[in-house]
Design a protein around this motif. Sequence first.
Motif, PDB file in Angstrom:
ATOM      1  N   GLU A 209     135.376 -53.740 -70.228  1.00  0.00           N
ATOM      2  CA  GLU A 209     134.284 -52.967 -70.829  1.00  0.00           C
ATOM      3  C   GLU A 209     134.881 -52.173 -71.988  1.00  0.00           C
ATOM      4  OE1 GLU A 209     132.715 -50.031 -68.032  1.00  0.00           O
ATOM      5  OE2 GLU A 209     134.561 -48.882 -68.083  1.00  0.00           O
ATOM      6  N   ARG A 241     135.571 -60.859 -69.049  1.00  0.00           N
ATOM      7  CA  ARG A 241     135.464 -60.841 -67.581  1.00  0.00           C
ATOM      8  C   ARG A 241     135.600 -62.280 -67.090  1.00  0.00           C
ATOM      9  NH1 ARG A 241     130.387 -56.567 -66.664  1.00  0.00           N
ATOM     10  NH2 ARG A 241     131.296 -55.010 -68.054  1.00  0.00           N
ATOM     11  N   GLU A 243     134.344 -64.207 -65.099  1.00  0.00           N
ATOM     12  CA  GLU A 243     133.153 -64.371 -64.265  1.00  0.00           C
ATOM     13  C   GLU A 243     133.321 -65.570 -63.338  1.00  0.00           C
ATOM     14  OE1 GLU A 243     130.672 -62.360 -64.130  1.00  0.00           O
ATOM     15  OE2 GLU A 243     130.606 -61.252 -66.019  1.00  0.00           O
ATOM     16  N   PHE A 251     124.253 -65.986 -71.735  1.00  0.00           N
ATOM     17  CA  PHE A 251     123.833 -64.830 -70.924  1.00  0.00           C
ATOM     18  C   PHE A 251     125.027 -64.225 -70.184  1.00  0.00           C
ATOM     19  CE2 PHE A 251     122.500 -63.119 -66.769  1.00  0.00           C
ATOM     20  CZ  PHE A 251     121.612 -62.144 -67.185  1.00  0.00           C
ATOM     21  N   SER A 253     128.913 -64.830 -70.050  1.00  0.00           N
ATOM     22  CA  SER A 253     130.083 -65.562 -70.502  1.00  0.00           C
ATOM     23  C   SER A 253     131.342 -64.796 -70.120  1.00  0.00           C
ATOM     24  CB  SER A 253     130.006 -65.834 -72.005  1.00  0.00           C
ATOM     25  OG  SER A 253     129.254 -64.865 -72.660  1.00  0.00           O
ATOM     26  N   GLN A 258     130.081 -56.108 -76.381  1.00  0.00           N
ATOM     27  CA  GLN A 258     129.254 -55.017 -75.868  1.00  0.00           C
ATOM     28  C   GLN A 258     128.989 -53.987 -76.959  1.00  0.00           C
ATOM     29  OE1 GLN A 258     131.745 -53.816 -72.433  1.00  0.00           O
ATOM     30  NE2 GLN A 258     129.948 -54.284 -71.196  1.00  0.00           N
ATOM     31  N   GLU A 260     128.382 -50.018 -76.663  1.00  0.00           N
ATOM     32  CA  GLU A 260     128.321 -48.958 -75.656  1.00  0.00           C
ATOM     33  C   GLU A 260     128.425 -47.591 -76.317  1.00  0.00           C
ATOM     34  OE1 GLU A 260     129.653 -50.308 -71.540  1.00  0.00           O
ATOM     35  OE2 GLU A 260     131.475 -50.438 -72.715  1.00  0.00           O
ATOM     36  N   GLU A 331     119.166 -58.575 -66.360  1.00  0.00           N
ATOM     37  CA  GLU A 331     119.698 -57.390 -67.046  1.00  0.00           C
ATOM     38  C   GLU A 331     119.978 -57.639 -68.532  1.00  0.00           C
ATOM     39  OE1 GLU A 331     123.264 -55.798 -65.245  1.00  0.00           O
ATOM     40  OE2 GLU A 331     123.691 -54.589 -67.029  1.00  0.00           O
ATOM     41  N   LEU A 332     119.681 -56.608 -69.323  1.00  0.00           N
ATOM     42  CA  LEU A 332     119.968 -56.641 -70.750  1.00  0.00           C
ATOM     43  C   LEU A 332     120.833 -55.446 -71.123  1.00  0.00           C
ATOM     44  CD1 LEU A 332     119.472 -57.607 -73.642  1.00  0.00           C
ATOM     45  CD2 LEU A 332     117.215 -56.582 -73.543  1.00  0.00           C
ATOM     46  N   ARG A 338     127.318 -41.547 -65.473  1.00  0.00           N
ATOM     47  CA  ARG A 338     128.631 -41.846 -64.903  1.00  0.00           C
ATOM     48  C   ARG A 338     129.266 -40.592 -64.320  1.00  0.00           C
ATOM     49  NH1 ARG A 338     131.206 -47.025 -67.632  1.00  0.00           N
ATOM     50  NH2 ARG A 338     132.959 -46.473 -66.319  1.00  0.00           N
ATOM     51  N   GLU A 371     125.571 -43.039 -70.166  1.00  0.00           N
ATOM     52  CA  GLU A 371     126.070 -44.209 -70.891  1.00  0.00           C
ATOM     53  C   GLU A 371     125.005 -45.298 -71.060  1.00  0.00           C
ATOM     54  OE1 GLU A 371     128.077 -47.370 -68.722  1.00  0.00           O
ATOM     55  OE2 GLU A 371     129.807 -47.019 -70.016  1.00  0.00           O
ATOM     56  N   GLY A 375     124.736 -55.499 -74.075  1.00  0.00           N
ATOM     57  CA  GLY A 375     125.510 -56.655 -74.497  1.00  0.00           C
ATOM     58  C   GLY A 375     125.013 -57.136 -75.852  1.00  0.00           C
TER      59      GLY A 375
HETATM   60  N1  GAP Z   1     130.470 -49.784 -69.319  1.00  0.00           N
HETATM   61  C1  GAP Z   1     129.456 -50.186 -68.418  1.00  0.00           C
HETATM   62  C2  GAP Z   1     129.309 -51.630 -68.339  1.00  0.00           C
HETATM   63  O1  GAP Z   1     130.131 -52.387 -68.842  1.00  0.00           O
HETATM   64  P1  GAP Z   1     127.775 -53.514 -67.387  1.00  0.00           P
HETATM   65  O2  GAP Z   1     126.370 -53.427 -66.831  1.00  0.00           O
HETATM   66  O3  GAP Z   1     128.795 -54.203 -66.573  1.00  0.00           O
HETATM   67  O4  GAP Z   1     128.175 -52.012 -67.701  1.00  0.00           O
HETATM   68  C3  GAP Z   1     126.864 -53.688 -69.834  1.00  0.00           C
HETATM   69  O5  GAP Z   1     127.710 -54.186 -68.821  1.00  0.00           O
HETATM   70  C4  GAP Z   1     126.162 -54.834 -70.537  1.00  0.00           C
HETATM   71  O6  GAP Z   1     127.121 -55.779 -71.017  1.00  0.00           O
HETATM   72  C5  GAP Z   1     125.224 -55.651 -69.649  1.00  0.00           C
HETATM   73  O7  GAP Z   1     123.952 -55.037 -69.535  1.00  0.00           O
HETATM   74  C6  GAP Z   1     125.152 -56.961 -70.405  1.00  0.00           C
HETATM   75  O8  GAP Z   1     124.218 -56.872 -71.463  1.00  0.00           O
HETATM   76  C7  GAP Z   1     126.546 -57.082 -70.996  1.00  0.00           C
HETATM   77  N2  GAP Z   1     127.377 -57.979 -70.162  1.00  0.00           N
HETATM   78  C8  GAP Z   1     128.034 -57.667 -69.033  1.00  0.00           C
HETATM   79  N3  GAP Z   1     128.687 -58.749 -68.550  1.00  0.00           N
HETATM   80  C9  GAP Z   1     128.424 -59.763 -69.410  1.00  0.00           C
HETATM   81  C10 GAP Z   1     128.808 -61.146 -69.468  1.00  0.00           C
HETATM   82  N4  GAP Z   1     129.623 -61.684 -68.567  1.00  0.00           N
HETATM   83  N5  GAP Z   1     128.347 -61.901 -70.497  1.00  0.00           N
HETATM   84  C11 GAP Z   1     127.546 -61.368 -71.445  1.00  0.00           C
HETATM   85  N6  GAP Z   1     127.150 -60.075 -71.440  1.00  0.00           N
HETATM   86  C12 GAP Z   1     127.577 -59.278 -70.437  1.00  0.00           C
END
Ligand code: GAP
Length: 509
Positions: A209, A241, A243, A251, A253, A258, A260, A331-332, A338, A371, A375
Amino acid sequence: MSDATQHVSMESLVSLCKRRGFVYPASEIYGGLNGFWDYGPLGVQLKNNIRDSWWKCTVESPPIGPDGRPVSIVGLDSSIIQNPKTWVASGHVGGFSDPMVDDRETKQRYRADHVKVYVPRDGQGNAFAFMPGDEAEAQKKIKRGAKRNPDDYDVLNLTSLALDQYGNIVAPSTKEAGTLTEPREFNLMFMTYVGALADEDSKAYLRPETAQGIFLNYKNVLDTMRVKVPFGIAQIGKSFRNEVTPRNFIFRSREFEQMEMEWFCHEAETQKWYDFWKDERMKWWRSLGVTGDKLRFRDHEKDELSHYAKNGVGTVDIEYQYPFTAPDYGELEGIAHRSNFDLSAHQEHSGQNMKYHDEATKEKFIPHVIEPASGLTRAVLVVLCEAYREEEVDGVGGDKRTVLKFAPHLAPTKVAVFPLVKKDGMPEKATAIYDDLRTEMTATYDAGGAVGRRYRRQDEVGTPFCVTVDGDTISQDTVTVRDRDSMQQEKVNTSRLKTYLRDKLAAGV
Ligand code: GAP
């Protein structure tokens, strides 16, 4: 014509993105790499336009706060790789994991909390697991294999089943039951080594993040920028990440971007700022042209709150109705309180004092944080889904067009210039107009094929205006301007063209 709520097929959208240079699978010539995507010439322009809009509305021209004055937010661009102690303090080394299950037969891996299962209501026979969107495959197995009716089954979450039921579960891509492992926690951070030696001491992580880079620089900003609490620090950049199941195009990846913002405030004001940022963030998404009923707020349930948000005023997601979640939402953006978890943790782990000294009240405290975290690459997907239309073109006997109805400030190309024919001085005139327009807006020149075809090409990439140089340009100094959405054409004097387009683009067409 179709309306904004029409169903977009992901297949058509992904194909258009590839065909027209928005998004390509990464390292495609080597067979690709699951969870990684490259943004092509139009994709990067679209992404940059969304990024610029966020930066402008957050850092350069932040919103007016509850007291009638603009809030104070500064920007930052921190390193992707930080001292690994960062991720111990933030809780990511210990807790940033997802439950996963493996299929022992196919070696496929699934996020346990994403897997759904058809479970026989009478308890007789096997259960059939599937990933959302792939229920047809499981239904086929029920009808053909088990010779039963899917209506006799309940659809449950895999995580709600007891481990002793796993032996009866047929995995999403197998035919026999009992191949799924028990769920195991899997840390999502990508690891690397810094320096020449690949040993324990040189282990580091790619940031999962952008937020932690902000917390690490909170003291620097406080000491150098004459900011006072409440204030914000904003950052846009890549996050990584690993994933378990990257899915649904861009969506989810493994490498993504991000946007933030960490808003530092007094604990007593957290509710006020939480409500403020909730409203502001929804307004921003709407400013991208995302329609009302496809966006919604969803409060987090107690059991989904992140470790840093447990004692907060709340966490809410802004969700979008994606084609692959409809009629449900996904989620968007997350807006979280925090608490002062991160600054307190970094104070404890680094030994540095993170307290803010309020000179007016003489109080010393570690600020709390609201916060808004969204994304950027996910925003690209939403803007594409929202813009995509397949329309019957009126009056041309069933002729169809595919059009991306981007809000003008997001359109990768603002104007296309065509000579009607490649003779009679038209190419020269069109080139001169193109050369002039390109100094102020993204423009393209296209002299290939029938004008109707050229219109379709520009519709497919969402260009709001096409300007055609024709016989009247030579004799009367006018061009034909065609509007992407209405397809109406208007004669405009060339001397007025730039102002005409400037005004239309600023007004949102
Ligand atoms: N700092 C807080 C944080 O990172 P999160 O909900 O894990 O919170 C925020 O991530 C945003 O980042 C998500 O709402 C999404 O839009 C985007 N996001 C998170 N993981 C993602 C992924 N693997 N691929 C694309 N976008 C991602």
